[in-house]
Design a protein around this motif. Structure first.
Motif, PDB file in Angstrom:
ATOM      1  N   CYS A 178     -45.253  74.445  28.670  1.00 59.03           N
ATOM      2  CA  CYS A 178     -44.033  74.319  27.872  1.00 59.03           C
ATOM      3  C   CYS A 178     -44.113  73.181  26.872  1.00 59.03           C
ATOM      4  O   CYS A 178     -43.564  73.279  25.772  1.00 59.03           O
ATOM      5  CB  CYS A 178     -42.830  74.118  28.787  1.00 59.03           C
ATOM      6  SG  CYS A 178     -42.374  75.606  29.668  1.00 59.03           S
ATOM      7  N   VAL A 179     -44.782  72.100  27.244  1.00 59.08           N
ATOM      8  CA  VAL A 179     -44.898  70.967  26.326  1.00 59.08           C
ATOM      9  C   VAL A 179     -45.663  71.404  25.079  1.00 59.08           C
ATOM     10  O   VAL A 179     -45.233  71.175  23.943  1.00 59.08           O
ATOM     11  CB  VAL A 179     -45.586  69.763  27.014  1.00 59.08           C
ATOM     12  CG1 VAL A 179     -45.877  68.661  26.019  1.00 59.08           C
ATOM     13  CG2 VAL A 179     -44.723  69.253  28.165  1.00 59.08           C
ATOM     14  N   SER A 189     -43.652  73.809  22.920  1.00 60.41           N
ATOM     15  CA  SER A 189     -42.679  73.088  22.100  1.00 60.41           C
ATOM     16  C   SER A 189     -43.351  72.473  20.875  1.00 60.41           C
ATOM     17  O   SER A 189     -42.815  72.525  19.766  1.00 60.41           O
ATOM     18  CB  SER A 189     -42.001  72.004  22.945  1.00 60.41           C
ATOM     19  OG  SER A 189     -41.111  71.260  22.167  1.00 60.41           O
ATOM     20  N   LEU A 218     -37.335  70.091  25.326  1.00 61.85           N
ATOM     21  CA  LEU A 218     -37.893  70.043  26.672  1.00 61.85           C
ATOM     22  C   LEU A 218     -36.928  69.414  27.663  1.00 61.85           C
ATOM     23  O   LEU A 218     -36.207  68.475  27.329  1.00 61.85           O
ATOM     24  CB  LEU A 218     -39.193  69.248  26.677  1.00 61.85           C
ATOM     25  CG  LEU A 218     -40.350  69.894  25.938  1.00 61.85           C
ATOM     26  CD1 LEU A 218     -41.522  68.929  25.835  1.00 61.85           C
ATOM     27  CD2 LEU A 218     -40.780  71.178  26.621  1.00 61.85           C
ATOM     28  N   ARG A 219     -36.954  69.946  28.864  1.00 60.51           N
ATOM     29  CA  ARG A 219     -36.182  69.371  29.972  1.00 60.51           C
ATOM     30  C   ARG A 219     -37.061  69.483  31.212  1.00 60.51           C
ATOM     31  O   ARG A 219     -37.566  70.547  31.529  1.00 60.51           O
ATOM     32  CB  ARG A 219     -34.883  70.126  30.157  1.00 60.51           C
ATOM     33  CG  ARG A 219     -33.981  69.462  31.160  1.00 60.51           C
ATOM     34  CD  ARG A 219     -32.545  69.906  30.886  1.00 60.51           C
ATOM     35  NE  ARG A 219     -31.626  69.252  31.754  1.00 60.51           N
ATOM     36  CZ  ARG A 219     -31.028  68.100  31.478  1.00 60.51           C
ATOM     37  NH1 ARG A 219     -31.282  67.484  30.356  1.00 60.51           N
ATOM     38  NH2 ARG A 219     -30.179  67.568  32.314  1.00 60.51           N
ATOM     39  N   HIS A 220     -37.241  68.360  31.903  1.00 61.50           N
ATOM     40  CA  HIS A 220     -38.057  68.326  33.117  1.00 61.50           C
ATOM     41  C   HIS A 220     -37.144  68.384  34.332  1.00 61.50           C
ATOM     42  O   HIS A 220     -36.156  67.642  34.404  1.00 61.50           O
ATOM     43  CB  HIS A 220     -38.901  67.045  33.136  1.00 61.50           C
ATOM     44  CG  HIS A 220     -39.733  66.906  34.367  1.00 61.50           C
ATOM     45  ND1 HIS A 220     -40.882  67.647  34.572  1.00 61.50           N
ATOM     46  CD2 HIS A 220     -39.584  66.125  35.457  1.00 61.50           C
ATOM     47  CE1 HIS A 220     -41.395  67.314  35.733  1.00 61.50           C
ATOM     48  NE2 HIS A 220     -40.633  66.401  36.286  1.00 61.50           N
ATOM     49  N   CYS A 246     -38.475  74.779  28.239  1.00 61.33           N
ATOM     50  CA  CYS A 246     -38.460  74.622  26.787  1.00 61.33           C
ATOM     51  C   CYS A 246     -37.358  75.530  26.255  1.00 61.33           C
ATOM     52  O   CYS A 246     -37.496  76.750  26.226  1.00 61.33           O
ATOM     53  CB  CYS A 246     -39.817  74.992  26.180  1.00 61.33           C
ATOM     54  SG  CYS A 246     -39.854  74.839  24.377  1.00 61.33           S
ATOM     55  N   TYR A 280     -40.637  71.787  37.359  1.00 63.44           N
ATOM     56  CA  TYR A 280     -40.565  72.754  36.269  1.00 63.44           C
ATOM     57  C   TYR A 280     -40.286  72.038  34.958  1.00 63.44           C
ATOM     58  O   TYR A 280     -39.522  71.079  34.922  1.00 63.44           O
ATOM     59  CB  TYR A 280     -39.461  73.796  36.513  1.00 63.44           C
ATOM     60  CG  TYR A 280     -39.814  74.751  37.627  1.00 63.44           C
ATOM     61  CD1 TYR A 280     -40.574  75.878  37.380  1.00 63.44           C
ATOM     62  CD2 TYR A 280     -39.400  74.512  38.930  1.00 63.44           C
ATOM     63  CE1 TYR A 280     -40.907  76.748  38.401  1.00 63.44           C
ATOM     64  CE2 TYR A 280     -39.730  75.375  39.958  1.00 63.44           C
ATOM     65  CZ  TYR A 280     -40.490  76.490  39.685  1.00 63.44           C
ATOM     66  OH  TYR A 280     -40.836  77.349  40.694  1.00 63.44           O
ATOM     67  N   ASN A 281     -40.922  72.525  33.908  1.00 65.55           N
ATOM     68  CA  ASN A 281     -40.588  72.122  32.549  1.00 65.55           C
ATOM     69  C   ASN A 281     -39.916  73.321  31.898  1.00 65.55           C
ATOM     70  O   ASN A 281     -40.395  74.448  32.020  1.00 65.55           O
ATOM     71  CB  ASN A 281     -41.837  71.733  31.752  1.00 65.55           C
ATOM     72  CG  ASN A 281     -42.386  70.397  32.199  1.00 65.55           C
ATOM     73  OD1 ASN A 281     -41.628  69.470  32.460  1.00 65.55           O
ATOM     74  ND2 ASN A 281     -43.697  70.284  32.293  1.00 65.55           N
TER      75      ASN A 281
END
Length: 143
Positions: free
Chosen positions: A17-18, A21, A34-36, A128, A125-126
């Protein structure tokens, strides 16, 4: 884009996901935020935010984990009574153009899945979140 070693280009290595993004930003696509989430059980705390995201027309939310290495794209949320909750999951490996939407569901590429069984409680989990610029402003205010 310069974030990977030279041997990465043309390889069959995965991105997360990083990197997705970064690609969205680099290639001028929709905004990716992004949200972790440290543990899968914590995704329950994201359900209202996800519901709001999709209600205002937010785009798919890409999901990747560590212990749970099955990538997912979330397309919707259904909140039921009590703790009942489902997410509409698209397998991002889906390819080709189906003749009908029901073919996607019949082939298992897309479907509603119960939150408690979809996410591993021991995996991080990441997420996006994809959005247009106006929704990006809303996400900043919600965080």
């Amino acid at each position: 884009m310069g974030d990977k070693p030279p041997g990465f280009r043309g390889s069959r290595s995965w991105i997360g996901c990083v990197e997705a993004s970064l690609c969205l930003d680099y290639f001028g696509g929709p905004q990716g935020r992004l949200r972790h989430v440290p543990r899968g059980a914590g995704l329950r705390g994201e359900l209202e935010r996800l519901y709001s995201h999709f209600t205002v027309g937010g785009g798919p939310v890409m999901v990747g984990g560590d212990v749970d290495a099955r990538s997912k794209a979330l397309l919707g949320v259904c909140l039921g009574p009590g703790t009942e909750a489902y997410v509409l999951v698209l397998d991002p490996h889906c390819w080709g153009a189906p003749e009908t939407p029901s073919q996607l569901q019949a082939a298992g590429w897309v479907g509603w899945q119960e939150v408690n069984t979809t996410f591993d409680p021991n995996s991080f989990y990441n997420l996006c979140w994809t959005s247009h610029n106006s929704e990006k402003e809303q996400l900043h205010t919600q965080n």
